[in-house]
Design a protein around this motif. Sequence first.
Motif, PDB file in Angstrom:
ATOM      1  N   ARG A 293      13.713  -6.480 -11.165  1.00 25.63           N
ATOM      2  CA  ARG A 293      12.296  -6.214 -11.392  1.00 25.63           C
ATOM      3  C   ARG A 293      11.593  -5.649 -10.173  1.00 25.63           C
ATOM      4  O   ARG A 293      10.968  -4.595 -10.247  1.00 25.63           O
ATOM      5  CB  ARG A 293      11.591  -7.504 -11.827  1.00 25.63           C
ATOM      6  CG  ARG A 293      10.084  -7.372 -11.977  1.00 25.63           C
ATOM      7  CD  ARG A 293       9.450  -8.734 -12.217  1.00 25.63           C
ATOM      8  NE  ARG A 293       9.967  -9.349 -13.429  1.00 25.63           N
ATOM      9  CZ  ARG A 293      10.067 -10.651 -13.639  1.00 25.63           C
ATOM     10  NH1 ARG A 293       9.686 -11.499 -12.689  1.00 25.63           N
ATOM     11  NH2 ARG A 293      10.539 -11.117 -14.774  1.00 25.63           N
ATOM     12  N   SER A 294      11.673  -6.363  -9.075  1.00 32.35           N
ATOM     13  CA  SER A 294      10.788  -6.090  -7.941  1.00 32.35           C
ATOM     14  C   SER A 294      11.462  -5.269  -6.852  1.00 32.35           C
ATOM     15  O   SER A 294      12.677  -5.350  -6.641  1.00 32.35           O
ATOM     16  CB  SER A 294      10.290  -7.401  -7.335  1.00 32.35           C
ATOM     17  OG  SER A 294       9.635  -8.196  -8.304  1.00 32.35           O
ATOM     18  N   ALA A 295      10.642  -4.499  -6.130  1.00 30.82           N
ATOM     19  CA  ALA A 295      11.114  -3.756  -4.973  1.00 30.82           C
ATOM     20  C   ALA A 295      11.486  -4.741  -3.859  1.00 30.82           C
ATOM     21  O   ALA A 295      10.969  -5.859  -3.788  1.00 30.82           O
ATOM     22  CB  ALA A 295      10.047  -2.784  -4.499  1.00 30.82           C
ATOM     23  N   GLU A 296      12.362  -4.305  -2.979  1.00 30.13           N
ATOM     24  CA  GLU A 296      12.893  -5.187  -1.928  1.00 30.13           C
ATOM     25  C   GLU A 296      11.812  -5.811  -1.045  1.00 30.13           C
ATOM     26  O   GLU A 296      11.896  -6.993  -0.708  1.00 30.13           O
ATOM     27  CB  GLU A 296      13.907  -4.417  -1.069  1.00 30.13           C
ATOM     28  CG  GLU A 296      14.683  -5.282  -0.096  1.00 30.13           C
ATOM     29  CD  GLU A 296      15.527  -6.355  -0.782  1.00 30.13           C
ATOM     30  OE1 GLU A 296      15.532  -7.505  -0.296  1.00 30.13           O
ATOM     31  OE2 GLU A 296      16.172  -6.041  -1.797  1.00 30.13           O
ATOM     32  N   TRP A 563       4.278  -6.367 -13.968  1.00 24.81           N
ATOM     33  CA  TRP A 563       3.390  -5.207 -13.884  1.00 24.81           C
ATOM     34  C   TRP A 563       3.737  -4.384 -12.648  1.00 24.81           C
ATOM     35  O   TRP A 563       4.346  -4.898 -11.693  1.00 24.81           O
ATOM     36  CB  TRP A 563       1.931  -5.652 -13.784  1.00 24.81           C
ATOM     37  CG  TRP A 563       1.416  -6.339 -15.003  1.00 24.81           C
ATOM     38  CD1 TRP A 563       0.833  -5.757 -16.093  1.00 24.81           C
ATOM     39  CD2 TRP A 563       1.430  -7.754 -15.278  1.00 24.81           C
ATOM     40  NE1 TRP A 563       0.485  -6.704 -17.023  1.00 24.81           N
ATOM     41  CE2 TRP A 563       0.843  -7.945 -16.552  1.00 24.81           C
ATOM     42  CE3 TRP A 563       1.900  -8.873 -14.588  1.00 24.81           C
ATOM     43  CZ2 TRP A 563       0.694  -9.194 -17.137  1.00 24.81           C
ATOM     44  CZ3 TRP A 563       1.761 -10.126 -15.160  1.00 24.81           C
ATOM     45  CH2 TRP A 563       1.161 -10.281 -16.421  1.00 24.81           C
ATOM     46  N   HIS A 564       3.350  -3.120 -12.666  1.00 24.58           N
ATOM     47  CA  HIS A 564       3.566  -2.247 -11.507  1.00 24.58           C
ATOM     48  C   HIS A 564       2.864  -2.818 -10.276  1.00 24.58           C
ATOM     49  O   HIS A 564       3.445  -2.932  -9.191  1.00 24.58           O
ATOM     50  CB  HIS A 564       3.021  -0.843 -11.814  1.00 24.58           C
ATOM     51  CG  HIS A 564       3.082   0.116 -10.661  1.00 24.58           C
ATOM     52  ND1 HIS A 564       2.144   0.123  -9.642  1.00 24.58           N
ATOM     53  CD2 HIS A 564       3.975   1.095 -10.366  1.00 24.58           C
ATOM     54  CE1 HIS A 564       2.454   1.069  -8.769  1.00 24.58           C
ATOM     55  NE2 HIS A 564       3.558   1.685  -9.195  1.00 24.58           N
ATOM     56  N   ALA A 602       5.182  -8.807  -9.744  1.00 25.55           N
ATOM     57  CA  ALA A 602       4.928  -7.437  -9.281  1.00 25.55           C
ATOM     58  C   ALA A 602       6.233  -6.659  -9.131  1.00 25.55           C
ATOM     59  O   ALA A 602       7.209  -7.169  -8.589  1.00 25.55           O
ATOM     60  CB  ALA A 602       4.186  -7.471  -7.950  1.00 25.55           C
ATOM     61  N   ARG A 603       6.209  -5.398  -9.586  1.00 23.95           N
ATOM     62  CA  ARG A 603       7.368  -4.525  -9.408  1.00 23.95           C
ATOM     63  C   ARG A 603       7.259  -3.697  -8.129  1.00 23.95           C
ATOM     64  O   ARG A 603       8.238  -3.561  -7.397  1.00 23.95           O
ATOM     65  CB  ARG A 603       7.514  -3.583 -10.612  1.00 23.95           C
ATOM     66  CG  ARG A 603       7.825  -4.277 -11.920  1.00 23.95           C
ATOM     67  CD  ARG A 603       8.386  -3.290 -12.943  1.00 23.95           C
ATOM     68  NE  ARG A 603       7.517  -2.135 -13.150  1.00 23.95           N
ATOM     69  CZ  ARG A 603       6.543  -2.075 -14.041  1.00 23.95           C
ATOM     70  NH1 ARG A 603       6.303  -3.132 -14.825  1.00 23.95           N
ATOM     71  NH2 ARG A 603       5.805  -0.986 -14.185  1.00 23.95           N
ATOM     72  N   GLU A 604       6.090  -3.095  -7.886  1.00 26.07           N
ATOM     73  CA  GLU A 604       5.967  -2.132  -6.787  1.00 26.07           C
ATOM     74  C   GLU A 604       4.961  -2.531  -5.718  1.00 26.07           C
ATOM     75  O   GLU A 604       5.208  -2.340  -4.536  1.00 26.07           O
ATOM     76  CB  GLU A 604       5.572  -0.756  -7.352  1.00 26.07           C
ATOM     77  CG  GLU A 604       6.552  -0.175  -8.350  1.00 26.07           C
ATOM     78  CD  GLU A 604       7.893   0.192  -7.728  1.00 26.07           C
ATOM     79  OE1 GLU A 604       7.959   0.345  -6.489  1.00 26.07           O
ATOM     80  OE2 GLU A 604       8.874   0.332  -8.487  1.00 26.07           O
ATOM     81  N   GLN A 605       3.799  -3.058  -6.125  1.00 26.98           N
ATOM     82  CA  GLN A 605       2.756  -3.371  -5.155  1.00 26.98           C
ATOM     83  C   GLN A 605       2.188  -4.761  -5.421  1.00 26.98           C
ATOM     84  O   GLN A 605       1.995  -5.144  -6.583  1.00 26.98           O
ATOM     85  CB  GLN A 605       1.627  -2.330  -5.219  1.00 26.98           C
ATOM     86  CG  GLN A 605       2.066  -0.921  -4.846  1.00 26.98           C
ATOM     87  CD  GLN A 605       0.905   0.050  -4.777  1.00 26.98           C
ATOM     88  OE1 GLN A 605      -0.077  -0.194  -4.060  1.00 26.98           O
ATOM     89  NE2 GLN A 605       0.985   1.151  -5.497  1.00 26.98           N
ATOM     90  N   LEU A 606       1.912  -5.479  -4.328  1.00 23.10           N
ATOM     91  CA  LEU A 606       1.424  -6.853  -4.427  1.00 23.10           C
ATOM     92  C   LEU A 606       0.304  -7.053  -3.407  1.00 23.10           C
ATOM     93  O   LEU A 606       0.480  -6.780  -2.213  1.00 23.10           O
ATOM     94  CB  LEU A 606       2.572  -7.832  -4.161  1.00 23.10           C
ATOM     95  CG  LEU A 606       2.235  -9.322  -4.120  1.00 23.10           C
ATOM     96  CD1 LEU A 606       1.687  -9.793  -5.458  1.00 23.10           C
ATOM     97  CD2 LEU A 606       3.484 -10.131  -3.746  1.00 23.10           C
TER      98      LEU A 606
END
Length: 646
Positions: A293-296, A563-564, A602-606
């Motif tokens: 799901r999430s970016a590193e 969510w993105h 969050a997938r991309e931004q948090l």
Amino acid sequence: MEQALRDRFRTELNAAQFEAVFHDDGPLLVIAGAGSGKTRTLTYRAARLVEEGHPPESILLLTFTRKAAGEMLQRASQLLDARCHQIAGGTFHSFANTILKRYAAALNFPNGYTIIDRPDAESLIGYIVKENMDAPKLGAFPRKKTLADIYSKMANKDAPLEDILDMEYPHFLPHLDALREIQDAYTDMKKQQALMDYDDLLNNLWLLLDQHPAIRERLTARYRHIMVDEYQDTNRVQARIVQLLAGNHHNIMVVGDDSQSIYSFRGADFRNIMDFPSLFPDTRLITLEENYRSAEPILALTNRLIDQAIEKYPKTLFSNRGGSNSPQLIHTGSENSQSRFIVDKIMALADQGIPFSDIAVLFRAGFHAFDLEVELTREGISYVKYGGFKFMESAHIKDMLAYLRILCNPYDRLSWVRILLQINKIGPKSAQTLYDHICRQKQGLRGFLEDQSKLATKPDVQRLKDVLATIDDATLSPGGQGEHILAYYLPILKQRFDDYPKRTRDLEQLLAILETYESLESFLEDMTLEPPTTTVSGAFGTVGDREDHLVLSTVHSAKGLEWHTVFILWALDGRFPSLMATENDGQLDEELRLMYVASTRAREQLYFMCPGQVYDRMSGMLLSQPSRFLADLPEGILERHAGNLW
């Protein structure tokens, strides 16, 4: 064929998932980190068991929503074939209902019982208090909703009344005897009227398994492989049910994440997943750590976040997705500047092509978002807020269902009184008189239809009798019965509610659902066990006309979603965690897990939002520091900025 399936699955699963799917007999605990494919693992294991020759009906899949069970069995069927649809899958409550419908008589309970929801339980308790207790003379006395909460907590936490009062309601301890008397009367009345509430379903299944060895052995012989999803959310009774169902074969696989155990307020017991290896000494432990799901950068933060937990299963989530956006802690001067920052950032994301529906703002409690809602409305940004009244708790929906319920259970006092009180010049006393006649006659609905007393022959009562006589027809479909009831009820709806056009659309939605059923009993059970959650009349507070809505949600409601971009409101020490939680290590750990769940959506931004200089009236304190969960995270993990930079 089995080898071909194994070879195929090896290419479609990662190593840990494959290991869990092809685990042999015996207890298995799968610790599935956020976004690590636990549903995929359960689905593939179900298909593998069927392909290896295990009868589908001997496999039991227990979940927390009917939708989750349905999706897993659908995916398993796509992997293999239609045999997977025969797997016994459903929620704990629906499974309990299925078993009790067959064996309730063993508990001296009628098999043809009706399931009541929480508002109905509260009404029944309120009636008992009003008729049997001199509450005003008792001094400060719990309301019916509080009494229902207390009795439910007793059931879900498997704790005696005095312990629940001592821990959460010490001011009601002087009324211990009265509360116990009300509980006994509530239990007796449910049995007399053939009613079970949600908690009864689980507790009665447990009693059935515990006290009737022959029935238990029959069920354990039938269900040779048991799988349980979201095991960290089970309560003590559910854990005992699982233990008893596993019998001597111990072919039990539970999947869950201790780091996402956040429902103790509902009775979920963190100890269930932690103590599973002790309960089943030969347990094999497999950990799913690859996150899809999430970016590193987000995982780097969430790993450090959950490392602070006092007790946990060790795991380190990783991803092959890379990513360059580090999570950010945004300091703002006030609550309103927090709201303005979010609005501005949302508009910037929209300009980049990110749909509103792929952006979420998460919070601990609904009131935390009030100021943000004002700003969103001012800017014309459409949003949907998850919280508020539920579809089945709306008065007009409950009115409609009451008519249907008495067709299935003509001795359901709650439904009769609800219906009768809608008639002009029929008050509580007259309603009780009519209901008592039905019970004395012991002829079911006929007892009411054939009542020729002066009260029963009033014109408005006769109108009700006419419609009930019409729908008491075996040739009518559930949808046909619903149409007659709706035609009768609409004039009542218009008299009772100013917003009846919106409520009418809700009733039309309910009728559309009813028309898909062949059995009225099945419809009523599903509406109680797995009800719809939204209404046309805006129970979730939708704003604007666009279909592309921003999502506002409590963290508890957001679990399992993604969510993105995610904004977490009020990451302020004293708000998240709450001041109350800071006084107890167990509660503080659950607050940490709550922030972990929010972050892993969050997938991309948090973004963590931290308003400063906030006065807390309850404690008299000035709150100004970021959440203690974020305070010691290094700059390389969490970037810190002032909100006025945007």
